[in-house]
Design a protein around this motif. Structure first.
Motif, PDB file in Angstrom:
ATOM      1  N   ARG A 164      50.198   7.908  27.522  1.00  0.00           N
ATOM      2  CA  ARG A 164      50.388   7.771  28.975  1.00  0.00           C
ATOM      3  C   ARG A 164      50.505   9.133  29.645  1.00  0.00           C
ATOM      4  NH1 ARG A 164      48.050   3.540  30.665  1.00  0.00           N
ATOM      5  NH2 ARG A 164      48.764   1.597  29.710  1.00  0.00           N
ATOM      6  N   LYS A 165      51.138  10.074  28.961  1.00  0.00           N
ATOM      7  CA  LYS A 165      51.254  11.427  29.524  1.00  0.00           C
ATOM      8  C   LYS A 165      49.884  12.101  29.591  1.00  0.00           C
ATOM      9  CE  LYS A 165      55.993  12.240  27.940  1.00  0.00           C
ATOM     10  NZ  LYS A 165      56.855  13.021  27.006  1.00  0.00           N
ATOM     11  N   LEU A 166      49.039  11.856  28.576  1.00  0.00           N
ATOM     12  CA  LEU A 166      47.699  12.453  28.535  1.00  0.00           C
ATOM     13  C   LEU A 166      46.875  12.047  29.750  1.00  0.00           C
ATOM     14  CD1 LEU A 166      45.449  13.978  26.862  1.00  0.00           C
ATOM     15  CD2 LEU A 166      44.847  11.718  25.943  1.00  0.00           C
ATOM     16  N   ILE A 167      46.991  10.795  30.159  1.00  0.00           N
ATOM     17  CA  ILE A 167      46.150  10.280  31.252  1.00  0.00           C
ATOM     18  C   ILE A 167      46.925  10.105  32.560  1.00  0.00           C
ATOM     19  CG2 ILE A 167      44.603   9.122  29.638  1.00  0.00           C
ATOM     20  CD1 ILE A 167      46.026   6.498  30.347  1.00  0.00           C
ATOM     21  N   GLN A 168      48.114  10.698  32.638  1.00  0.00           N
ATOM     22  CA  GLN A 168      48.985  10.451  33.794  1.00  0.00           C
ATOM     23  C   GLN A 168      48.343  10.862  35.113  1.00  0.00           C
ATOM     24  OE1 GLN A 168      52.881  12.178  33.390  1.00  0.00           O
ATOM     25  NE2 GLN A 168      53.787  10.741  34.852  1.00  0.00           N
ATOM     26  N   ASP A 169      47.618  11.976  35.126  1.00  0.00           N
ATOM     27  CA  ASP A 169      47.020  12.407  36.393  1.00  0.00           C
ATOM     28  C   ASP A 169      45.809  11.559  36.771  1.00  0.00           C
ATOM     29  OD1 ASP A 169      45.458  13.422  34.337  1.00  0.00           O
ATOM     30  OD2 ASP A 169      44.912  15.227  35.433  1.00  0.00           O
ATOM     31  N   MET A 170      45.270  10.781  35.817  1.00  0.00           N
ATOM     32  CA  MET A 170      44.196   9.846  36.152  1.00  0.00           C
ATOM     33  C   MET A 170      44.756   8.607  36.852  1.00  0.00           C
ATOM     34  SD  MET A 170      42.043   9.966  32.551  1.00  0.00           S
ATOM     35  CE  MET A 170      40.813   8.757  33.066  1.00  0.00           C
ATOM     36  N   TYR A 171      46.016   8.286  36.523  1.00  0.00           N
ATOM     37  CA  TYR A 171      46.665   7.103  37.087  1.00  0.00           C
ATOM     38  C   TYR A 171      48.068   7.500  37.562  1.00  0.00           C
ATOM     39  CZ  TYR A 171      42.926   5.062  34.324  1.00  0.00           C
ATOM     40  OH  TYR A 171      41.693   4.767  33.777  1.00  0.00           O
ATOM     41  N   PRO A 172      48.149   8.315  38.608  1.00  0.00           N
ATOM     42  CA  PRO A 172      49.434   8.901  39.022  1.00  0.00           C
ATOM     43  C   PRO A 172      50.467   7.887  39.496  1.00  0.00           C
ATOM     44  CG  PRO A 172      47.734   9.304  40.677  1.00  0.00           C
ATOM     45  CD  PRO A 172      47.031   8.756  39.475  1.00  0.00           C
ATOM     46  N   ASN A 173      50.043   6.711  39.909  1.00  0.00           N
ATOM     47  CA  ASN A 173      50.986   5.723  40.422  1.00  0.00           C
ATOM     48  C   ASN A 173      51.385   4.675  39.386  1.00  0.00           C
ATOM     49  OD1 ASN A 173      50.900   6.866  43.067  1.00  0.00           O
ATOM     50  ND2 ASN A 173      48.943   5.815  43.425  1.00  0.00           N
ATOM     51  N   PHE A 174      50.941   4.875  38.157  1.00  0.00           N
ATOM     52  CA  PHE A 174      51.224   3.893  37.102  1.00  0.00           C
ATOM     53  C   PHE A 174      52.615   4.133  36.537  1.00  0.00           C
ATOM     54  CE2 PHE A 174      51.113   2.161  32.806  1.00  0.00           C
ATOM     55  CZ  PHE A 174      50.528   0.923  33.033  1.00  0.00           C
ATOM     56  N   PHE A 175      53.450   3.097  36.514  1.00  0.00           N
ATOM     57  CA  PHE A 175      54.831   3.234  36.048  1.00  0.00           C
ATOM     58  C   PHE A 175      54.923   3.053  34.537  1.00  0.00           C
ATOM     59  CE2 PHE A 175      58.865   1.545  34.652  1.00  0.00           C
ATOM     60  CZ  PHE A 175      59.788   2.357  35.281  1.00  0.00           C
ATOM     61  N   PHE A 176      55.606   3.989  33.864  1.00  0.00           N
ATOM     62  CA  PHE A 176      55.946   3.821  32.457  1.00  0.00           C
ATOM     63  C   PHE A 176      57.241   4.565  32.171  1.00  0.00           C
ATOM     64  CE2 PHE A 176      53.507   7.732  32.494  1.00  0.00           C
ATOM     65  CZ  PHE A 176      54.117   8.549  31.556  1.00  0.00           C
ATOM     66  N   LYS A 177      57.982   4.063  31.173  1.00  0.00           N
ATOM     67  CA  LYS A 177      59.281   4.641  30.841  1.00  0.00           C
ATOM     68  C   LYS A 177      59.569   4.404  29.369  1.00  0.00           C
ATOM     69  CE  LYS A 177      64.235   3.988  31.928  1.00  0.00           C
ATOM     70  NZ  LYS A 177      64.544   5.376  32.361  1.00  0.00           N
ATOM     71  N   GLU A 178      60.044   5.440  28.671  1.00  0.00           N
ATOM     72  CA  GLU A 178      60.430   5.293  27.277  1.00  0.00           C
ATOM     73  C   GLU A 178      61.917   4.987  27.193  1.00  0.00           C
ATOM     74  OE1 GLU A 178      60.001   7.647  22.977  1.00  0.00           O
ATOM     75  OE2 GLU A 178      59.864   8.768  24.861  1.00  0.00           O
ATOM     76  N   VAL A 179      62.294   4.074  26.290  1.00  0.00           N
ATOM     77  CA  VAL A 179      63.698   3.706  26.124  1.00  0.00           C
ATOM     78  C   VAL A 179      63.986   3.487  24.643  1.00  0.00           C
ATOM     79  CG1 VAL A 179      63.187   1.263  26.535  1.00  0.00           C
ATOM     80  CG2 VAL A 179      65.516   2.101  26.815  1.00  0.00           C
ATOM     81  N   GLY A 180      65.130   3.964  24.170  1.00  0.00           N
ATOM     82  CA  GLY A 180      65.524   3.770  22.783  1.00  0.00           C
ATOM     83  C   GLY A 180      65.994   2.352  22.541  1.00  0.00           C
ATOM     84  N   ILE A 181      65.838   1.885  21.310  1.00  0.00           N
ATOM     85  CA  ILE A 181      66.230   0.508  21.000  1.00  0.00           C
ATOM     86  C   ILE A 181      67.724   0.296  21.221  1.00  0.00           C
ATOM     87  CG2 ILE A 181      66.625   0.935  18.531  1.00  0.00           C
ATOM     88  CD1 ILE A 181      65.367  -1.871  18.046  1.00  0.00           C
ATOM     89  N   LYS A 182      68.522   1.343  21.025  1.00  0.00           N
ATOM     90  CA  LYS A 182      69.959   1.225  21.237  1.00  0.00           C
ATOM     91  C   LYS A 182      70.322   1.164  22.720  1.00  0.00           C
ATOM     92  CE  LYS A 182      71.106   3.700  16.972  1.00  0.00           C
ATOM     93  NZ  LYS A 182      71.783   4.889  16.379  1.00  0.00           N
ATOM     94  N   ASP A 183      69.363   1.507  23.585  1.00  0.00           N
ATOM     95  CA  ASP A 183      69.638   1.538  25.022  1.00  0.00           C
ATOM     96  C   ASP A 183      69.113   0.315  25.760  1.00  0.00           C
ATOM     97  OD1 ASP A 183      70.782   4.103  24.752  1.00  0.00           O
ATOM     98  OD2 ASP A 183      68.790   5.016  24.797  1.00  0.00           O
ATOM     99  N   LEU A 184      68.579  -0.668  25.021  1.00  0.00           N
ATOM    100  CA  LEU A 184      68.012  -1.845  25.683  1.00  0.00           C
ATOM    101  C   LEU A 184      69.046  -2.580  26.527  1.00  0.00           C
ATOM    102  CD1 LEU A 184      65.705  -3.367  22.892  1.00  0.00           C
ATOM    103  CD2 LEU A 184      65.033  -1.987  24.863  1.00  0.00           C
ATOM    104  N   GLU A 185      70.275  -2.671  26.031  1.00  0.00           N
ATOM    105  CA  GLU A 185      71.316  -3.397  26.756  1.00  0.00           C
ATOM    106  C   GLU A 185      71.712  -2.702  28.051  1.00  0.00           C
ATOM    107  OE1 GLU A 185      72.638  -6.240  26.498  1.00  0.00           O
ATOM    108  OE2 GLU A 185      71.825  -6.911  24.588  1.00  0.00           O
TER     109      GLU A 185
END
Length: 387
Positions: free
Chosen positions: A90-111
């Motif tokens: 997603r970071k590689l193509i971020q400037d191709m799709y600047p309005n696309f939402f993505f977020k990384e989250v750890g499994i321990k942080d799901l709650e």
């Protein structure tokens, strides 16, 4: 050169290796003794040291660990990481799709996730994953409570089946839902970095919440319609990552307003478990494995002209019964085959280990498309017996 590994090597790939005398090694003890004339791993390493334009293909992402450990002096680990890690992609193509939402989250942080900060609905999937394992569509807050429980159950089992390079359960990618029709295609980059598309498949779904890999199909019309557009996209992608001598399997969606948005790219292979490349061969007569390893480009104009008008499909018989695989005593493959006008090949899978009953290739006349629609929506309970 070819790396062979679990879970499945097709007879077609084995025949391709034998008929072309392709050097191969078995990194997962998947072939029978004497079945193939295998080489020593050191020979592959030496070939890459002596020839910067060497090519390697693997039928399974289980072999990624071997590549990282033995071919670290090449560009391959770098290429693999930028695509296998969905956040890096997603970071590689971020400037191709600047309005696309993505977020990384750890499994321990799901709650601790604040749903107010996320687009609803959304998709959550492992940062490093395989098939549709751990992929879930969340439509509302109630869905989210259920999905969190399912994720924890799924990845308790996944840790025992796949290496870390195939399924990493430590973090997840949350991203906005991409509406529209989904497609998959295989491609490779040559020694000059030029891209070649090796086949185009449509990936339909049985419902709005369906995220499974049940059906992929191809036809003359599908290839004609999307080939040039997918070729243009993958060319841009290759330029960004500076890819050379590299195969990949790409999944994209075409939105309702006609925009192409990639879902993910799977590195160093075409469809896993010897799927998409084998289906392309059945539909077109062109062998993607051979073409990549011998640096051939398909004459698509001729291939399309010679194709018939039927639909060629891959049906992945995942366990959607709601019954744990360990409680299923048998699957009625004979009754399944009777649902199709012309089944081409049935591949039975150890469903107690992989929760997949098998894979079926079928040829369907256009006026019999209902057989594909039916299996797409089926939970397969009619074919199983408990014991």
């Amino acid at each position: 050169m070819i790396l062979l590994d679990k879970p499945y090597v097709s007879d077609f790939l084995k025949e391709t290796i034998v008929n072309n005398n392709f050097p191969a090694i078995d990194t997962g003890n998947i072939t029978e003794h004497g079945e193939l004339n295998l080489i020593q791993p050191e020979q592959i390493v030496a070939e890459f040291r002596n020839n910067a334009d060497s090519r390697i293909y693997t039928n399974s992402e289980n072999s990624i660990n071997w590549v990282v450990n033995h071919l670290g002096f090449t560009k391959l680990p770098e290429y693999i990481n930028v695509f296998k890690n969905k956040v890096e992609f997603r970071k590689l193509i971020q400037d191709m799709y600047p309005n696309f939402f993505f977020k990384e989250v750890g499994i321990k942080d799901l709650e601790a996730i604040d749903l107010d900060e996320l687009p609803m609905p959304f998709i959550i999937k492992p940062t490093v994953g395989f098939l549709s394992l751990g992929v879930h569509k969340v439509l509302n807050a109630d869905d989210w409570q259920q999905v969190k429980k399912i994720i924890l159950e799924e990845f308790t089992d996944a840790r025992t089946l796949f290496p870390l390079e195939v399924v990493d359960t430590s973090s997840f990618l949350i991203e906005e839902i991409i509406d529209g029709e989904e497609f998959a295609f295989d491609a490779y980059f040559d020694e000059k970095g030029e891209a070649t598309v090796m086949g185009v498949l449509k990936h339909p779904f049985g419902s709005d919440k369906d995220v499974s890999d049940r059906v992929y199909y191809t036809s003359k019309k599908i290839i004609q319609t999307y080939l040039s557009r997918f070729a243009s996209f993958v060319k841009d992608l290759g330029n960004r990552a500076r890819l050379k001598n590299f195969p990949m399997h790409v999944e994209v969606r075409i939105t309702n307003d006609g925009k192409l948005i990639p879902i993910e790219v799977n590195p160093l292979r075409f469809g896993g478990w010897c799927t998409s490349a084998d289906l392309t061969y059945l539909a077109t007569g062109m062998n993607p494995y051979q073409y990549f390893l011998t640096n051939q480009k398909p004459d698509w104009e001729r291939l399309i002209e010679e194709m018939d008008d039927d639909i060629y499909s891959l049906i992945i018989l995942d366990n959607s019964t709601g019954i744990p695989s360990r409680q299923i005593s048998s699957f009625d493959y004979g009754s399944l085959l009777k649902q199709f006008v012309k089944p081409l090949e049935l591949r039975k899978i150890d469903y107690k280990l992989y929760s997949i009953f098998g894979m079926l290739y079928a040829k369907t006349p256009k006026d019999k498309f209902v057989e594909i629609e039916n299996i797409l929506k089926s939970d397969l309970r009619e074919f199983v017996s408990k014991g």
